[in-house]
Design an enzyme around this catalytic site. Sequence first.
Site, short mmCIF file in Angstrom:
data_model
loop_
_atom_site.label_atom_id
_atom_site.label_comp_id
_atom_site.label_asym_id
_atom_site.label_seq_id
_atom_site.Cartn_x
_atom_site.Cartn_y
_atom_site.Cartn_z
N HIS A 76 19.59 48.81 -83.04
CA HIS A 76 19.07 48.26 -81.79
C HIS A 76 18.84 49.39 -80.79
CE1 HIS A 76 18.92 45.88 -78.09
NE2 HIS A 76 18.85 44.78 -78.82
N ASP A 134 5.87 45.08 -71.98
CA ASP A 134 7.11 45.13 -72.77
C ASP A 134 7.50 43.69 -73.06
OD1 ASP A 134 9.52 45.64 -73.98
OD2 ASP A 134 10.33 46.88 -72.37
N MET A 135 7.18 43.20 -74.25
CA MET A 135 7.32 41.77 -74.53
C MET A 135 7.83 41.52 -75.95
SD MET A 135 3.34 40.72 -75.25
CE MET A 135 3.67 39.73 -76.71
N ALA A 136 8.58 40.45 -76.07
CA ALA A 136 8.99 39.98 -77.39
C ALA A 136 7.86 39.12 -77.96
CB ALA A 136 10.27 39.17 -77.29
N LYS A 175 -0.14 32.33 -83.41
CA LYS A 175 -0.55 33.64 -82.91
C LYS A 175 0.68 34.54 -82.67
CE LYS A 175 -4.81 31.96 -80.77
NZ LYS A 175 -5.62 31.82 -79.54
#
Length: 400
Positions: free
Chosen positions: A163, A221-223, A279
């Site tokens: 991580h 910055d995205m999951a 998506k």
Amino acid sequence: MAYSSIVRNTFHKIRLSTSLGKNLGTRSLAEVPLRHSSSNATEQNESIIAIQEMHRFMKDCMLAVGCTETDSNQLAETLVHADHRGHYSHGLNRLDMYVEDVRCGATVSGIVEPIIIKETTSSASVDGNNLLGPVVGNFCMQLAIKKARESGISLVVAKGSNHYGIAGHYSLQAVREGMIGISMTNTSPLVVPTRASECILGTNPIAVGAPGLGDDCFVLDMATSAAALGKLELADRKSQKIPIGWGADSTGQATEDPKEALKGGLMPLGGIEYTSGYKGFGLAMLVEVLTGILSGGAYGPFVRKWKVRSKLADLGQMFMVINPNFFPDGFRERMQELMDFLRQANTAPDAKGNVLVAGDPERQNIAKCERIGGIPYSQVQVDYANNLAKLLQIDQPKIL
């Protein structure tokens, strides 16, 4: 040292070697009270801790369990950076995970270093040797930046990592050098793909940073999941329903019950199939292709489950840098013009403010921290930090 001799399945109870100089007995970090898992610190009952002081505290925590000075500094810098930017789920909130990983031998420090196993002028494949994720991430991104200066575009992948905090931490390293930075990592399988009934993919974040003029920049910055695991945990503790599309039950059906979703899994970005969840599923797959599969690390269902320490994480990560100087002049000016245009766009009647470019909310949080002289933490987070300090026999973080 062989991995098999490092890894010990001792998540709940572990004795530290006396060489660490800390007699912690067999108490586990699982006994430390629950931390605040919201994505933002609360406005009420906030305590302010100076950035340097929080860095000191996090560094001391890692030193207490045997990390080297260099590794401890890198980990602390990454976590403080997350809190400073307002990503509280990946800062102090995750400190105990890193501490426990090192304590039980699931992650190592100082025994080895990241090594380059294959390399060209513009690419490299790295083995992280099971070191702390930020140590591996910094090594790879700095290597990618160096190569992009010389070749224009670079791609570095890593296996054997862990991580690594917020993905944006690495993209921003390239931005500070005037370049475009891209970083991705796969994660433990927490997401139920569209039409599936089990967790197979991770939240698999994507970060892209591009410089504008001065210090301005675009930072996505995205999951690739619809919501963070922490949001489901918080809703469960508050006995609140969750929006349809955040989580699925153990049969793969969308649910409003966070308790059922925690038994099932997260849903991809977009939610159910009707609202284009496929998506988000596709984006998560894209990350797997460029991280675990390309690097030769673990991927998809073969990544260890969340907080299971009986096997190595072996995460795959990708770092790409594009040097605008190898392309038509004026990139930063055009980038700035687009960001300014978006920020000045006409807003909808019910809008809560101006249009925000990716990275603007984080800049707002940084400005708040500068204004108040440090990072605001909820009382629950402060209590958690103090309990961790007591367990590790180090100084508690000082509140301003």
